[in-house]
Motif scaffolding. Structure first.
Motif, PDB file in Angstrom:
ATOM      1  N   PRO A  90       0.823  -1.218   0.000  1.00  0.00           N
ATOM      2  CA  PRO A  90       0.000   0.000   0.000  1.00  0.00           C
ATOM      3  C   PRO A  90       0.857   1.269   0.000  1.00  0.00           C
ATOM      4  O   PRO A  90       0.524   2.247  -0.662  1.00  0.00           O
ATOM      5  CB  PRO A  90      -0.807  -0.097   1.292  1.00  0.00           C
ATOM      6  N   PHE A  91       1.973   1.233   0.716  1.00  0.00           N
ATOM      7  CA  PHE A  91       2.821   2.422   0.743  1.00  0.00           C
ATOM      8  C   PHE A  91       3.326   2.754  -0.663  1.00  0.00           C
ATOM      9  O   PHE A  91       3.248   3.890  -1.126  1.00  0.00           O
ATOM     10  CB  PHE A  91       4.014   2.260   1.694  1.00  0.00           C
ATOM     11  N   ASN A  92       3.837   1.722  -1.359  1.00  0.00           N
ATOM     12  CA  ASN A  92       4.336   1.969  -2.714  1.00  0.00           C
ATOM     13  C   ASN A  92       3.212   2.437  -3.634  1.00  0.00           C
ATOM     14  O   ASN A  92       3.405   3.328  -4.460  1.00  0.00           O
ATOM     15  CB  ASN A  92       4.990   0.702  -3.285  1.00  0.00           C
ATOM     16  N   ALA A  93       2.020   1.831  -3.490  1.00  0.00           N
ATOM     17  CA  ALA A  93       0.883   2.224  -4.327  1.00  0.00           C
ATOM     18  C   ALA A  93       0.551   3.696  -4.106  1.00  0.00           C
ATOM     19  O   ALA A  93       0.229   4.427  -5.051  1.00  0.00           O
ATOM     20  CB  ALA A  93      -0.334   1.358  -4.005  1.00  0.00           C
ATOM     21  N   TRP A  94       0.650   4.140  -2.868  1.00  0.00           N
ATOM     22  CA  TRP A  94       0.362   5.543  -2.547  1.00  0.00           C
ATOM     23  C   TRP A  94       1.388   6.458  -3.221  1.00  0.00           C
ATOM     24  O   TRP A  94       1.033   7.457  -3.842  1.00  0.00           O
ATOM     25  CB  TRP A  94       0.377   5.721  -1.016  1.00  0.00           C
ATOM     26  N   VAL A  95       2.665   6.075  -3.145  1.00  0.00           N
ATOM     27  CA  VAL A  95       3.721   6.878  -3.793  1.00  0.00           C
ATOM     28  C   VAL A  95       3.467   6.947  -5.303  1.00  0.00           C
ATOM     29  O   VAL A  95       3.522   8.010  -5.915  1.00  0.00           O
ATOM     30  CB  VAL A  95       5.123   6.282  -3.501  1.00  0.00           C
ATOM     31  N   PHE A  96       3.151   5.795  -5.904  1.00  0.00           N
ATOM     32  CA  PHE A  96       2.924   5.765  -7.359  1.00  0.00           C
ATOM     33  C   PHE A  96       1.690   6.595  -7.754  1.00  0.00           C
ATOM     34  O   PHE A  96       1.694   7.265  -8.780  1.00  0.00           O
ATOM     35  CB  PHE A  96       2.739   4.323  -7.853  1.00  0.00           C
ATOM     36  N   SER A  97       0.633   6.536  -6.937  1.00  0.00           N
ATOM     37  CA  SER A  97      -0.566   7.330  -7.247  1.00  0.00           C
ATOM     38  C   SER A  97      -0.231   8.819  -7.262  1.00  0.00           C
ATOM     39  O   SER A  97      -0.677   9.559  -8.138  1.00  0.00           O
ATOM     40  CB  SER A  97      -1.666   7.093  -6.204  1.00  0.00           C
ATOM     41  N   LYS A  98       0.563   9.241  -6.284  1.00  0.00           N
ATOM     42  CA  LYS A  98       0.961  10.656  -6.248  1.00  0.00           C
ATOM     43  C   LYS A  98       1.848  10.982  -7.456  1.00  0.00           C
ATOM     44  O   LYS A  98       1.743  12.052  -8.038  1.00  0.00           O
ATOM     45  CB  LYS A  98       1.702  10.991  -4.949  1.00  0.00           C
ATOM     46  N   SER A  99       2.711  10.036  -7.834  1.00  0.00           N
ATOM     47  CA  SER A  99       3.594  10.258  -8.981  1.00  0.00           C
ATOM     48  C   SER A  99       2.800  10.408 -10.281  1.00  0.00           C
ATOM     49  O   SER A  99       3.185  11.188 -11.152  1.00  0.00           O
ATOM     50  CB  SER A  99       4.574   9.099  -9.128  1.00  0.00           C
ATOM     51  N   LEU A 100       1.707   9.629 -10.404  1.00  0.00           N
ATOM     52  CA  LEU A 100       0.918   9.712 -11.643  1.00  0.00           C
ATOM     53  C   LEU A 100       0.378  11.132 -11.848  1.00  0.00           C
ATOM     54  O   LEU A 100       0.172  11.572 -12.977  1.00  0.00           O
ATOM     55  CB  LEU A 100      -0.242   8.710 -11.618  1.00  0.00           C
ATOM     56  N   GLU A 101       0.156  11.852 -10.746  1.00  0.00           N
ATOM     57  CA  GLU A 101      -0.409  13.200 -10.865  1.00  0.00           C
ATOM     58  C   GLU A 101       0.503  14.134 -11.655  1.00  0.00           C
ATOM     59  O   GLU A 101       0.039  15.058 -12.307  1.00  0.00           O
ATOM     60  CB  GLU A 101      -0.686  13.785  -9.465  1.00  0.00           C
ATOM     61  N   THR A 102       1.801  13.893 -11.620  1.00  0.00           N
ATOM     62  CA  THR A 102       2.741  14.761 -12.345  1.00  0.00           C
ATOM     63  C   THR A 102       3.368  14.047 -13.550  1.00  0.00           C
ATOM     64  O   THR A 102       4.319  14.548 -14.142  1.00  0.00           O
ATOM     65  CB  THR A 102       3.883  15.220 -11.411  1.00  0.00           C
ATOM     66  N   LEU A 103       2.829  12.876 -13.910  1.00  0.00           N
ATOM     67  CA  LEU A 103       3.467  12.062 -14.951  1.00  0.00           C
ATOM     68  C   LEU A 103       3.613  12.805 -16.286  1.00  0.00           C
ATOM     69  O   LEU A 103       4.680  12.817 -16.895  1.00  0.00           O
ATOM     70  CB  LEU A 103       2.676  10.760 -15.150  1.00  0.00           C
ATOM     71  N   LYS A 104       2.507  13.432 -16.723  1.00  0.00           N
ATOM     72  CA  LYS A 104       2.526  14.099 -18.036  1.00  0.00           C
ATOM     73  C   LYS A 104       3.545  15.239 -18.039  1.00  0.00           C
ATOM     74  O   LYS A 104       4.352  15.368 -18.971  1.00  0.00           O
ATOM     75  CB  LYS A 104       1.110  14.606 -18.358  1.00  0.00           C
ATOM     76  N   LEU A 105       3.514  16.046 -16.982  1.00  0.00           N
ATOM     77  CA  LEU A 105       4.475  17.155 -16.867  1.00  0.00           C
ATOM     78  C   LEU A 105       5.905  16.641 -16.937  1.00  0.00           C
ATOM     79  O   LEU A 105       6.760  17.192 -17.632  1.00  0.00           O
ATOM     80  CB  LEU A 105       4.315  17.840 -15.503  1.00  0.00           C
ATOM     81  N   ARG A 106       6.168  15.560 -16.187  1.00  0.00           N
ATOM     82  CA  ARG A 106       7.533  15.026 -16.131  1.00  0.00           C
ATOM     83  C   ARG A 106       7.956  14.447 -17.472  1.00  0.00           C
ATOM     84  O   ARG A 106       9.060  14.685 -17.941  1.00  0.00           O
ATOM     85  CB  ARG A 106       7.646  13.964 -15.022  1.00  0.00           C
ATOM     86  N   MET A 107       7.062  13.647 -18.093  1.00  0.00           N
ATOM     87  CA  MET A 107       7.444  12.995 -19.363  1.00  0.00           C
ATOM     88  C   MET A 107       7.679  14.038 -20.454  1.00  0.00           C
ATOM     89  O   MET A 107       8.579  13.885 -21.277  1.00  0.00           O
ATOM     90  CB  MET A 107       6.389  11.978 -19.799  1.00  0.00           C
ATOM     91  N   ASP A 108       6.864  15.094 -20.459  1.00  0.00           N
ATOM     92  CA  ASP A 108       7.081  16.162 -21.439  1.00  0.00           C
ATOM     93  C   ASP A 108       8.420  16.853 -21.170  1.00  0.00           C
ATOM     94  O   ASP A 108       9.155  17.183 -22.103  1.00  0.00           O
ATOM     95  CB  ASP A 108       5.922  17.169 -21.398  1.00  0.00           C
ATOM     96  N   ALA A 109       8.739  17.058 -19.901  1.00  0.00           N
ATOM     97  CA  ALA A 109      10.004  17.727 -19.554  1.00  0.00           C
ATOM     98  C   ALA A 109      11.206  16.832 -19.880  1.00  0.00           C
ATOM     99  O   ALA A 109      12.237  17.308 -20.359  1.00  0.00           O
ATOM    100  CB  ALA A 109       9.994  18.117 -18.078  1.00  0.00           C
ATOM    101  N   HIS A 110      11.054  15.495 -19.640  1.00  0.00           N
ATOM    102  CA  HIS A 110      12.131  14.564 -20.022  1.00  0.00           C
ATOM    103  C   HIS A 110      12.362  14.646 -21.533  1.00  0.00           C
ATOM    104  O   HIS A 110      13.497  14.654 -22.006  1.00  0.00           O
ATOM    105  CB  HIS A 110      11.748  13.114 -19.660  1.00  0.00           C
ATOM    106  N   THR A 111      11.247  14.688 -22.289  1.00  0.00           N
ATOM    107  CA  THR A 111      11.350  14.736 -23.750  1.00  0.00           C
ATOM    108  C   THR A 111      12.062  16.003 -24.216  1.00  0.00           C
ATOM    109  O   THR A 111      12.932  15.952 -25.097  1.00  0.00           O
ATOM    110  CB  THR A 111       9.947  14.650 -24.397  1.00  0.00           C
ATOM    111  N   VAL A 112      11.708  17.142 -23.627  1.00  0.00           N
ATOM    112  CA  VAL A 112      12.321  18.423 -24.034  1.00  0.00           C
ATOM    113  C   VAL A 112      13.827  18.368 -23.794  1.00  0.00           C
ATOM    114  O   VAL A 112      14.633  18.670 -24.689  1.00  0.00           O
ATOM    115  CB  VAL A 112      11.678  19.602 -23.259  1.00  0.00           C
ATOM    116  N   ASN A 113      14.237  17.949 -22.586  1.00  0.00           N
ATOM    117  CA  ASN A 113      15.664  17.878 -22.270  1.00  0.00           C
ATOM    118  C   ASN A 113      16.381  16.874 -23.171  1.00  0.00           C
ATOM    119  O   ASN A 113      17.478  17.135 -23.661  1.00  0.00           O
ATOM    120  CB  ASN A 113      15.857  17.466 -20.799  1.00  0.00           C
TER     121      ASN A 113
END
Ligand SMILES: *Cc1c(COP(=O)(O)O)cnc(C)c1O
Length: 395
Positions: A248-271
């Motif tokens: 459950p702890f890991n699932a909670w971390v991943f759920s929070k991570s999904l909230e910024t996934l698009k922002l992060r993946m777009d930023a990874h792509t730009v760099n």
């Protein structure tokens, strides 16, 4: 009344709000349920849950509310009916194979796959009389030629790691379906923020959530996504029996991570795209491999299937000695085999992640001795360049 999502709901909205099942406490952010089992109101309710006549929680190897939030959110993002979270990416891949296949079955796999997935096939699937054929990811004809009457699964990663080759998901899904087989895509490098294989006909998507889904190198996890009829039955049954559940702890971390996934993946792509173009200008760099470069052989296909090119950039120096010199001259980049982190990582595939391959297979997979893989992070691009420049200047 909770908000209803529909086909029009945007990806970013689903990433932030899908899957949240508020308790009576009215918590705004997701609650976390570290409980191994659940209590029943009566002996009769317990009996009903165990016999399956009533749905509900029994034990966290089967279901857990925090894990369910992550599963439902990721399912919404991949456009899948069903998502099952697992303790790691390898657990997701193992559960998919062992849940679906039986002795005498055959699978066709891309030869450019994660090294441990290859070990799983060679050492374990073969032990249970499951046949495996390897084909060239980008050569549709070679997939077609490998089809047998007992073929049940076509397995691939796209883009491939470390060279970024792109498979034609639609064509291979059609080939699988024409032959009564399933197409399984490992979508760890793109995540649903950049590519949703189910939209192109893939039957099952597997993930290592350890990589870009977490995105910050903290937790191990994985997921299997697909239909209720296959993932919800055969894969679920294997998973909940064998036991590699997500905590459950890991699932909670991943759920929070999904909230910024698009922002992060777009930023990874730009760099990554800017860095790939800069690497092409370096005199000591022999070749740059990135599916976002127009010179990449499957650039058009990448544009069709992906909304971004992701964070993995590889480049070739003239030999191993030069490659190691560049790696060892960096001061900021992390020398590690991992990828998908906010921190840029640098790897020499031939002697680490792909070191178990025989020299012949290394050549077949295009893993040259001078190859360096970067998982481009979210630091200031100028600092990443300056660190690599230290290496190039040392030559
Ligand atoms: C890391 C990785 C895996 C395995 O995932 P783990 O979470 O380490 O078990 C599978 N596929 C790909 C493409 C990966 O990068």
């Amino acid at each position: 009344m909770s908000y209803q999502f529909d086909d029009e709901t945007g990806f970013e909205t689903l990433a932030i709000r899908a899957g949240l099942d508020r308790t009576n406490e009215g918590e705004h952010s997701e609650a976390i349920f570290p409980t191994s089992s659940y209590v029943f109101k009566s002996a009769a309710e317990a009996a009903a849950r165990f016999s399956g006549t009533e749905s509900g929680n029994i034990y966290s190897r089967f279901t857990n509310p925090t894990v369910r939030t992550f599963e439902n959110r990721l399912a919404a993002l991949e456009g899948a009916e069903k998502c099952l979270a697992t303790s790691s990416g390898m657990a997701a891949i193992t559960a998919t194979f062992l849940g679906i296949l039986k002795a005498g079955d055959h699978i066709i796999s891309s030869s450019s796959i994660f090294g441990v997935t290859n070990v799983l096939m060679e050492k374990f699937l073969k032990k249970f009389d499951i046949e495996v054929s390897y084909v060239d990811l980008v050569d549709n004809r070679s997939w077609e030629n490998a089809i047998q009457s007992n073929t049940r699964i076509l397995f691939l990663e796209t883009p491939s790691n470390p060279l970024g080759d792109i498979a034609d998901i639609r064509a291979l899904a059609d080939l699988a379906h024409a032959n009564n087989a399933l197409l399984v895509v490992d979508n760890a490098l793109c995540t649903p923020a950049l590519q949703q294989p189910i939209k192109f006909g893939a039957d099952i998507v597997v993930h290592s959530a350890t990589k870009f889904i977490d995105g910050q190198g903290r937790c191990m996890g994985g997921a299997v996504l697909g239909s209720e009829a296959v993932v919800g039955t055969d894969v679920f049954s294997f998973l909940r029996t064998a036991g590699p559940s997500m905590s459950p702890f890991n699932a909670w971390v991943f759920s929070k991570s999904l909230e910024t996934l698009k922002l992060r993946m777009d930023a990874h792509t730009v760099n990554a795209l800017k860095l790939a173009k800069w690497l092409e200008l370096q005199p000591s760099v022999v070749k740059v491999y990135y599916c976002g470069l127009e010179t990449h052989p499957q650039y058009e296909l990448a544009c069709k299937q992906q909304s971004g090119f992701g964070g993995i950039v590889s480049f070739e120096m003239k030999d191993q000695e030069t490659a190691w010199k560049v790696i060892d001259s960096t001061q900021m980049l992390s020398i590690t085999g991992n990828l998908g982190d906010t921190r840029t990582t640098i790897t020499h595939p031939a002697t680490t992640t792909h070191g178990r391959l025989t020299p012949e297979l290394q050549v077949a997979a295009g893993i040259k001795q001078g190859l360096i893989r970067l998982s481009v992070g979210l630091e200031d691009l100028e600092d990443i360049k300056a660190d690599l420049q230290r290496g190039f200047s040392s030559l």
